[in-house]
Scaffold this motif. Structure first.
Motif, PDB file in Angstrom:
ATOM      1  N   CYS A 116       0.842  -1.192   0.000  1.00  0.00           N
ATOM      2  CA  CYS A 116       0.000   0.000   0.000  1.00  0.00           C
ATOM      3  C   CYS A 116       0.879   1.244   0.000  1.00  0.00           C
ATOM      4  CB  CYS A 116      -0.970   0.018   1.177  1.00  0.00           C
ATOM      5  SG  CYS A 116      -0.244   0.451   2.766  1.00  0.00           S
ATOM      6  N   VAL A 117       0.269   2.364  -0.387  1.00  0.00           N
ATOM      7  CA  VAL A 117       0.933   3.660  -0.386  1.00  0.00           C
ATOM      8  C   VAL A 117       0.314   4.492   0.730  1.00  0.00           C
ATOM      9  CG1 VAL A 117       1.350   5.782  -1.710  1.00  0.00           C
ATOM     10  CG2 VAL A 117       1.300   3.577  -2.882  1.00  0.00           C
ATOM     11  N   GLN A 118       1.157   5.200   1.465  1.00  0.00           N
ATOM     12  CA  GLN A 118       0.679   6.087   2.522  1.00  0.00           C
ATOM     13  C   GLN A 118       1.324   7.457   2.368  1.00  0.00           C
ATOM     14  OE1 GLN A 118       1.495   4.160   6.288  1.00  0.00           O
ATOM     15  NE2 GLN A 118      -0.275   2.832   6.063  1.00  0.00           N
ATOM     16  N   ARG A 119       0.613   8.469   2.820  1.00  0.00           N
ATOM     17  CA  ARG A 119       1.132   9.840   2.796  1.00  0.00           C
ATOM     18  C   ARG A 119       1.980  10.048   4.045  1.00  0.00           C
ATOM     19  NH1 ARG A 119       3.032  13.760   0.088  1.00  0.00           N
ATOM     20  NH2 ARG A 119       2.178  15.802   0.363  1.00  0.00           N
ATOM     21  N   GLU A 122       6.569  14.567   4.392  1.00  0.00           N
ATOM     22  CA  GLU A 122       7.400  15.066   3.295  1.00  0.00           C
ATOM     23  C   GLU A 122       7.179  14.350   1.966  1.00  0.00           C
ATOM     24  OE1 GLU A 122      11.470  14.880   4.522  1.00  0.00           O
ATOM     25  OE2 GLU A 122      11.220  16.477   5.980  1.00  0.00           O
ATOM     26  N   GLY A 123       6.361  13.312   1.937  1.00  0.00           N
ATOM     27  CA  GLY A 123       6.177  12.579   0.693  1.00  0.00           C
ATOM     28  C   GLY A 123       5.302  11.366   0.866  1.00  0.00           C
ATOM     29  N   TYR A 124       5.862  10.193   0.521  1.00  0.00           N
ATOM     30  CA  TYR A 124       5.076   8.961   0.500  1.00  0.00           C
ATOM     31  C   TYR A 124       5.890   7.805   1.064  1.00  0.00           C
ATOM     32  CZ  TYR A 124       2.431  11.927  -2.552  1.00  0.00           C
ATOM     33  OH  TYR A 124       1.726  12.987  -3.038  1.00  0.00           O
ATOM     34  N   GLU A 125       5.150   6.843   1.585  1.00  0.00           N
ATOM     35  CA  GLU A 125       5.749   5.630   2.130  1.00  0.00           C
ATOM     36  C   GLU A 125       5.063   4.450   1.466  1.00  0.00           C
ATOM     37  OE1 GLU A 125       6.662   3.970   6.561  1.00  0.00           O
ATOM     38  OE2 GLU A 125       4.692   4.873   6.277  1.00  0.00           O
TER      39      GLU A 125
END
Length: 172
Positions: A116-119, A122-125
């Motif tokens: 999954c992508v998380q906010r 400073e950006g994304y994880e």
């Protein structure tokens, strides 16, 4: 103690030095994150199935404490999935994106591993919930963070897209 939501994949052999990759490994690309502590990120294909992203601090293992090589493992399909997932994540709700204030995408099954992508601030994880980053019995999903600047201005996303295109064509 967290318990994993999905089955955990066996750990890949750890890369101790980025200059000494395991026999089953091929470097696909590298990029230095200038804006964040000059960290070198190296994308490494492992056994034709996996991708290790090495984050290297310091250039010379002989420097001891100043040298660190961190490893985050994903399925090789990450290369194709991540640019599309990030684009979908950034869409406004009116265009089919996540609801206002959402900080995490759904979990996607990419070659049998749940990503999954998380906010972040400073950006994304990117989280790989199918791999354990902890040593021992504790569970912590594998995760890697990329600043927005590194992805968009410094060119990491372009590199990943290029490799993803090659992956989709069966060239990787």
């Amino acid at each position: 103690m967290k318990t994993p939501k999905y089955p955990i994949q066996p750990a890949l052999q750890k890369v101790i030095q980025h200059s000494r990759l395991p026999v089953d490994s091929v470097e696909l690309g590298r990029m230095r994150n200038i804006s964040r502590a000059n960290i070198l990120h190296i994308l490494v294909k492992r056994s034709d199935r996996w991708l290790s992203i090495l984050s290297v601090r310091g250039d010379d293992p002989l420097l001891g404490k100043k040298y660190r090589c961190y490893q985050d493992d994903f399925p090789l399909g990450f290369l194709s999935w991540f640019p599309k997932a990030l684009e979908d994540f950034r869409k406004p709700p009116a265009e089919g994106g996540l609801h206002a204030g959402a900080m995490s995408s759904i979990d996607y099954d990419i070659e049998g591993e749940m990503l999954c992508v998380q906010r972040t601030v400073e950006g994304y994880e990117v989280l790989n919930r199918s791999r354990n980053a902890s040593l021992g019995t504790l569970y912590r999903p594998v995760s890697i963070e990329f600043t927005e600047n590194f992805l968009y201005q410094e060119g990491l996303l372009n590199l990943i897209q290029k490799l993803g295109d090659q992956y989709d064509k069966g060239l990787i």
